[in-house]
Scaffold this active site. Structure first.
Site, PDB file in Angstrom:
ATOM      1  N   TRP A 102       4.802   3.337   2.499  1.00  0.00           N
ATOM      2  CA  TRP A 102       5.036   1.940   2.076  1.00  0.00           C
ATOM      3  C   TRP A 102       6.142   1.860   1.049  1.00  0.00           C
ATOM      4  CZ3 TRP A 102       3.966  -1.254   5.542  1.00  0.00           C
ATOM      5  CH2 TRP A 102       2.847  -1.099   6.355  1.00  0.00           C
ATOM      6  N   ASP A 173       3.192  -3.141  -5.473  1.00  0.00           N
ATOM      7  CA  ASP A 173       2.644  -3.494  -4.156  1.00  0.00           C
ATOM      8  C   ASP A 173       1.192  -3.035  -4.131  1.00  0.00           C
ATOM      9  OD1 ASP A 173       1.805  -3.678  -1.557  1.00  0.00           O
ATOM     10  OD2 ASP A 173       3.392  -2.432  -0.701  1.00  0.00           O
ATOM     11  N   LYS A 197      -6.419  -6.036   3.535  1.00  0.00           N
ATOM     12  CA  LYS A 197      -7.069  -4.769   3.224  1.00  0.00           C
ATOM     13  C   LYS A 197      -8.342  -5.019   2.421  1.00  0.00           C
ATOM     14  CE  LYS A 197      -3.263  -2.807   4.866  1.00  0.00           C
ATOM     15  NZ  LYS A 197      -1.871  -2.780   4.499  1.00  0.00           N
TER      16      LYS A 197
HETATM   17  C1  LIG Z   1      -0.528  -2.790   4.759  1.00  0.00           C
HETATM   18  C2  LIG Z   1       0.461  -2.596   3.667  1.00  0.00           C
HETATM   19  C3  LIG Z   1       1.705  -3.245   3.673  1.00  0.00           C
HETATM   20  C4  LIG Z   1       2.160  -4.131   4.817  1.00  0.00           C
HETATM   21  O1  LIG Z   1       1.432  -5.289   4.864  1.00  0.00           O
HETATM   22  P1  LIG Z   1       1.748  -6.436   5.951  1.00  0.00           P
HETATM   23  O2  LIG Z   1       0.881  -7.539   5.472  1.00  0.00           O
HETATM   24  O3  LIG Z   1       1.385  -5.879   7.289  1.00  0.00           O
HETATM   25  O4  LIG Z   1       3.196  -6.762   5.869  1.00  0.00           O
HETATM   26  C5  LIG Z   1       2.555  -3.032   2.610  1.00  0.00           C
HETATM   27  N1  LIG Z   1       2.220  -2.230   1.586  1.00  0.00           N
HETATM   28  C6  LIG Z   1       1.031  -1.582   1.552  1.00  0.00           C
HETATM   29  C7  LIG Z   1       0.710  -0.716   0.379  1.00  0.00           C
HETATM   30  C8  LIG Z   1       0.120  -1.746   2.585  1.00  0.00           C
HETATM   31  O5  LIG Z   1      -1.064  -1.116   2.546  1.00  0.00           O
END
Ligand SMILES: *Cc1c(COP(=O)(O)O)cnc(C)c1O
Length: 361
Positions: A102, A173, A197
Site C-alpha cells: 500500500w 493511511d 476493513k
Molecule cells: C485496502 C487498502 C487500501 C485501498 O483501499 P480502496 O478503498 O480499495 O481504495 C489502501 N490502503 C490500505 C492500507 C488498505 O488496506
C-alpha cells in the site's frame, strides 16, 4: 442460520448485531416508511443519521474541533492522489515511508504530483518490519510525511506514532487499522481510511483533516478532489454513500456498547496473540514479520511445506473458516482479524491449525 468465520482482508466481517439491526430497519427506518437507501441525503431523516455518525466517530476517536471529518467515496486509493493535490500547498516534495504494497501504491501516485523522498524503506528485508524513526531521513523541504501504520497485505504494523517534532503534517493511511486501538488525532495532520476493513461496507472513505491544512489545493484539481469543497459542504457537495454511512453508524454504536477503542485494543491483542503464540511454539507455521511489528489486524503466515497450502485451505473452509489465502503478491496465508471477528473465530482457527500441524507432522 449458519455464519461462517470470515477472515477476509476487505470487504470484511461485520458484527452480526449490526447486520441484524440493518435487516430489521431495512423497509422502515424508525417509522419513516422508507429504507435508508431510499432517503434523500438532504432530508431530515438522513441528516440526523449523518450527524450521529460524525458525532459518534468524534467521540470514539477523540477528534478535536479543529479537525474536519469528511465522508467521501473513491476508496483509500483516491486519497493517494487527493493527499498531494491538497497538502503540497505550493511545495514541491513530500516524504514517504515505504513499508509494503500500500505504501508503494501511495508513492507511485504521489510521484505524479511532486518529488517523492523515500524517507525510510523496509524493502531491503522484503517489507518484514517497520523502520525505526531514527533511521528516517526526512527532506527539510517536504510538505508532509506519509506512512501506512498497518500494511494490510504484509501484516506489518507500527506500534508507535512517529514524532516529527516539527510543523510538517503527518499523514496516515489507516485503512486497515483505524478504530482498532485508541488514537491521538492531534499527532496527525490527516488520517484517511477506506471503511471496508474495520468500519463498515465498501464505498465509503473517511478523511480526518486538520482545518488549517485546507484551502491551498493545487490548481487544476477536480472539484471532487478538493477537501475544502467537501468540508464546506458537510460532505454533501454531491451525494455521499448514504447506506454505507448508515451501516458505519451502526458499527460505531456497536463499538460504543462494547467499551470503545481501549477495550478493542485489549481484545485485538488477545485475539492475534493466540496465533502469534502458536507461531512461537511450532516450526510448522512461520510468520515473516519482525516480532515487534506484527499487525494486530492482519496476520500473514506460511506453512512449513507450501505443498500443503491447498489442503490447508480446503480443510479450513470445510470448518467454516474462510478467506485465509494470502494476497496474490506474497502467497502463503493471511488471517485478517478485525474488530468484528469474535474471539471464538480465532479460537476455532487456532484449534484447526493445531490439528492440521499434528496431522502433517
Ligand atoms: C485496502 C487498502 C487500501 C485501498 O483501499 P480502496 O478503498 O480499495 O481504495 C489502501 N490502503 C490500505 C492500507 C488498505 O488496506
Amino acid at each position: 442460520m449458519e455464519r461462517i468465520f470470515n477472515f477476509s482482508a476487505g470487504p470484511a466481517i461485520l458484527p452480526a448485531e449490526v447486520l441484524q439491526q440493518a435487516r430489521d430497519e431495512m423497509l422502515d427506518w424508525h417509522g419513516s416508511g422508507m429504507s435508508v437507501m431510499e432517503m434523500s441525503h438532504r432530508g431530515k431523516e438522513f441528516m440526523s443519521i449523518a450527524a450521529k455518525v460524525e458525532a459518534d466517530l468524534r467521540e470514539l476517536a477523540g477528534i478535536p474541533d479543529n479537525y474536519k471529518v469528511l465522508f467521501l467515496s473513491g476508496g483509500a486509493s483516491s486519497q493517494f492522489a487527493m493527499v498531494p493535490m491538497n497538502l503540497l500547498r505550493g511545495k514541491k516534495s513530500a516524504d514517504y515511508v515505504n513499508t509494503g504494497e500500500w505504501s508503494k501504491k501511495a508513492i507511485k501516485e504521489a510521484k505524479k504530483y511532486c518529488a517523492v523522498n523515500i524517507a525510510a524503506s523496509s524493502e531491503d528485508a522484503n517489507f518484514s518490519y517497520a523502520p525505526a524513526q531514527d533511521k528516517w531521513v526526512l527532506d527539510p523541504a517536504a510538505a508532509y510525511v506519509h506512512y501506512t501504520p498497518n500494511e494490510t497485505i504484509g501484516g506489518v504494523e507500527f506500534n508507535w506514532v512517529p514524532d516529527l517534532n516539527s510543523m510538517v503534517p503527518l499523514v496516515a493511511d489507516m485503512s486497515s487499522s483505524i478504530l482498532s486501538r485508541p488514537l491521538d488525532v492531534t499527532r496527525f495532520g490527516l488520517i484517511y481510511a477506506g471503511a471496508q476493513k474495520n468500519m463498515g461496507p465498501a464505498g465509503l472513505t473517511i478523511v480526518i483533516v486538520r482545518e488549517d491544512l485546507l484551502g491551498a489545493t493545487m490548481s487544476g484539481t477536480p472539484t471532487m478532489f478538493d477537501y475544502k469543497i467537501h468540508a464546506d459542504n458537510d460532505s454533501m457537495y454531491n451525494t455521499p454513500p448514504t447506506y454505507a454511512m448508515y451501516i458505519m453508524g451502526l458499527v460505531l454504536e456497536w463499538l460504543k456498547r462494547n467499551g470503545g477503542l481501549a477495550v478493542m485494543e485489549k481484545v485485538n491483542i488477545a485475539k492475534t496473540g493466540l496465533l502469534y503464540d502458536l507461531f512461537d511454539t511450532t516450526d510448522f507455521y512461520h510468520c515473516p514479520v519482525a516480532r515487534s511489528d506484527r499487525s494486530r489486524m492482519n496476520v500473514p503466515f506460511t506453512l512449513k511445506d507450501a505443498a500443503l497450502d491447498g489442503a490447508f485451505l480446503q480443510q479450513a473452509q470445510a470448518r467454516g473458516l474462510i478467506q485465509l489465502k494470502g494476497h496474490r503478491s506474497v502467497g502463503g496465508m493471511r488471517a485478517s482479524i478485525y474488530n468484528a471477528m469474535p474471539i471464538e473465530g480465532v479460537a476455532a482457527l487456532l484449534q484447526f491449525m493445531r490439528e492440521f500441524a499434528s496431522d502433517h507432522a
